[in-house]
Design a protein around this motif. Structure first.
Motif, PDB file in Angstrom:
ATOM      1  N   PRO A 167     -12.044  13.553  24.224  1.00 18.55           N
ATOM      2  CA  PRO A 167     -11.184  14.685  24.590  1.00 18.55           C
ATOM      3  C   PRO A 167     -11.147  15.798  23.540  1.00 18.55           C
ATOM      4  O   PRO A 167     -10.988  16.969  23.915  1.00 18.55           O
ATOM      5  CB  PRO A 167      -9.799  14.052  24.766  1.00 18.55           C
ATOM      6  N   ARG A 183      -1.315  13.765  26.260  1.00 21.59           N
ATOM      7  CA  ARG A 183      -0.920  12.454  26.780  1.00 21.59           C
ATOM      8  C   ARG A 183      -1.103  11.373  25.709  1.00 21.59           C
ATOM      9  O   ARG A 183      -0.251  10.519  25.517  1.00 21.59           O
ATOM     10  CB  ARG A 183      -1.730  12.121  28.033  1.00 21.59           C
ATOM     11  N   HIS A 184      -2.234  11.461  24.980  1.00 13.69           N
ATOM     12  CA  HIS A 184      -2.500  10.465  23.936  1.00 13.69           C
ATOM     13  C   HIS A 184      -1.449  10.519  22.827  1.00 13.69           C
ATOM     14  O   HIS A 184      -0.960   9.491  22.363  1.00 13.69           O
ATOM     15  CB  HIS A 184      -3.904  10.683  23.354  1.00 13.69           C
ATOM     16  N   ILE A 232       1.540   8.798  23.957  1.00 14.16           N
ATOM     17  CA  ILE A 232       1.397   7.328  24.015  1.00 14.16           C
ATOM     18  C   ILE A 232       1.564   6.698  22.632  1.00 14.16           C
ATOM     19  O   ILE A 232       2.144   5.624  22.486  1.00 14.16           O
ATOM     20  CB  ILE A 232       0.016   6.939  24.610  1.00 14.16           C
ATOM     21  N   LEU A 233       1.037   7.392  21.588  1.00 13.81           N
ATOM     22  CA  LEU A 233       1.089   6.831  20.233  1.00 13.81           C
ATOM     23  C   LEU A 233       2.529   6.735  19.755  1.00 13.81           C
ATOM     24  O   LEU A 233       3.312   7.676  19.917  1.00 13.81           O
ATOM     25  CB  LEU A 233       0.267   7.692  19.269  1.00 13.81           C
ATOM     26  N   TYR A 242      -4.398  11.158  14.496  1.00 18.36           N
ATOM     27  CA  TYR A 242      -4.958  11.657  15.757  1.00 18.36           C
ATOM     28  C   TYR A 242      -5.086  13.186  15.710  1.00 18.36           C
ATOM     29  O   TYR A 242      -6.106  13.753  16.059  1.00 18.36           O
ATOM     30  CB  TYR A 242      -4.076  11.232  16.935  1.00 18.36           C
TER      31      TYR A 242
END
Lengths: 254, 254
Positions: B214, B225-226, B229-230, B239
């Motif tokens: 991505p 979104r990631h 989530i983290l 990230y």
């Protein structure tokens, strides 16, 4: 005999076709894609359609299209109460249309390096609304690989983030290593065996236990010298944050 | 016949002993370490000494001791004008005492995973003050591996930084992936094949060309979104910085 229909003409669709084409317990009875193109050299023309309305009856419909198109394809299927599965790592199962029985058949692998893939090493992540469907998908995956896992949509989205770390970000660290080498006329290939060893090691040792280097040793002399050697600010920033992250990770466990 | 003497009793000393012990063109005629211990089961007691003064005549003296001790050992050698080499990735050649002819014989590998190492895949980095010595070290390394490189002390220190990126930092990303998985009851082994593939890929493809995910696609929806989530701030920070680094790296090349 499990009959399947593959929808899509991309990498995953092609690989799934190739993987199942010589299996006796599976028959790919039809393929759909928008352009009606062949996705395998052995494919018969009469089994390819570009019209969803022409889809025939099968045990499993495998939707191997791009993430954005999955929901739309599922909306346009001309039948109900059939088992439809997608192959995506990041799309929730329930994003497909509920008029059919839904599932996921996700091979966790990068399908790009070359065409000869050892399917038996690929992990398959399986999910289904109904338990009988889940067992059928498991049976299908086990034909190719012993590594089959029940993974929920939520777990799959987490797995995708973890995959970004171990694949995308790791590859970027290889890029930085490559940069550092080429800035100093060092052939990057010197590091290839170390990279293979690093990857192999964690299959026999927990990565936390495999951690080595100046960061975990808190070898500040070396850390300072390394920061001095690095030329680009972006390299220094990565070095600093990754060092801090290793030290705080390790510190917590003491 | 090349005669060598190994100084040290650590991992590298043991591995060098093992590697050369069955080679017909090399003879390990003596070993030194402070405690006078055996470093190989086939070693004869009379060939082990704990006194530097007892060192006999040899073509090459290999100082395989910890980085901090190299200079001191070289200072205490009871002879002059012999070829002495160390095996370290980060110590400059000239840090050894100049009364002898100096060189470096550095096997770039992590010698920890197990005892059966395929020496033929290990890259050896060679350096020497004198050209004849350099050629002798090259000859010695070529007995074990076809991968022998002329690497200056400066290049070696840079190589060490690059190795931190592709080995230590990469392993840390595996740790983070492992963390993310175990927080969500996902077996980390699902990611093992992807990790192997990631490492294998860069041996046939430049890592810049192998970059996927991505970040490089600038898929902001997935990136957001990631991050959502983290759970841990340290994971989010890594990230974010790695994503930025990929994007700026890629951006420059457009």
């Amino acid at each position: 005999m499990i009959t399947i229909i593959i929808l899509g003409a991309g990498n995953v669709a092609k690989h799934i076709y190739t993987a199942f084409t010589n299996q006796k317990s599976v028959r790919i009875i039809q393929c759909y894609n928008r352009k009606g193109v062949s996705i395998h050299k052995d494919q018969k023309k009469e089994n390819i359609t570009k019209n969803l309305r022409d889809l025939i009856e099968a045990d499993i419909y495998i939707i191997a299209v791009s993430d954005d198109a999955i929901s739309e394809v599922s909306d346009n299927l001309p039948f109900t109460n059939k088992l439809i599965v997608h192959t995506s790592g990041s799309v929730p199962m329930l994003s497909m249309n509920s008029v059919n029985r839904r599932g996921v058949f996700y091979p966790l692998q990068t399908f790009s390096i070359n065409s000869t893939i050892k399917y038996s090493t690929i992990p398959f992540c399986i999910e289904a609304e109904k338990d009988t469907d889940r067992l059928l998908l498991k049976k299908l995956a086990l034909i190719l690989s012993p590594k089959v896992y029940d993974i929920s949509s939520e777990q799959r989205s987490v797995l995708h983030v973890a995959a970004v770390f171990v694949n995308n970000f790791t590859n970027h660290l290889f890029s930085v290593g490559n940069q550092i080498c080429s800035e100093n006329e060092i052939p990057f290939e010197i590091l290839h065996p170390l990279i293979q060893e690093t990857a192999k090691k964690i299959t026999v040792l927990d990565p936390d236990k495999a951690q080595t280097g100046p960061a975990i040793r808190k070898d500040n002399k070396t850390l300072q010298r390394h920061l001095h050697i690095l030329k680009k600010d972006s390299q220094k920033e990565l070095y600093t944050l990754l060092t801090q992250s290793i030290q705080s990770n390790y510190g917590k466990k003491l």
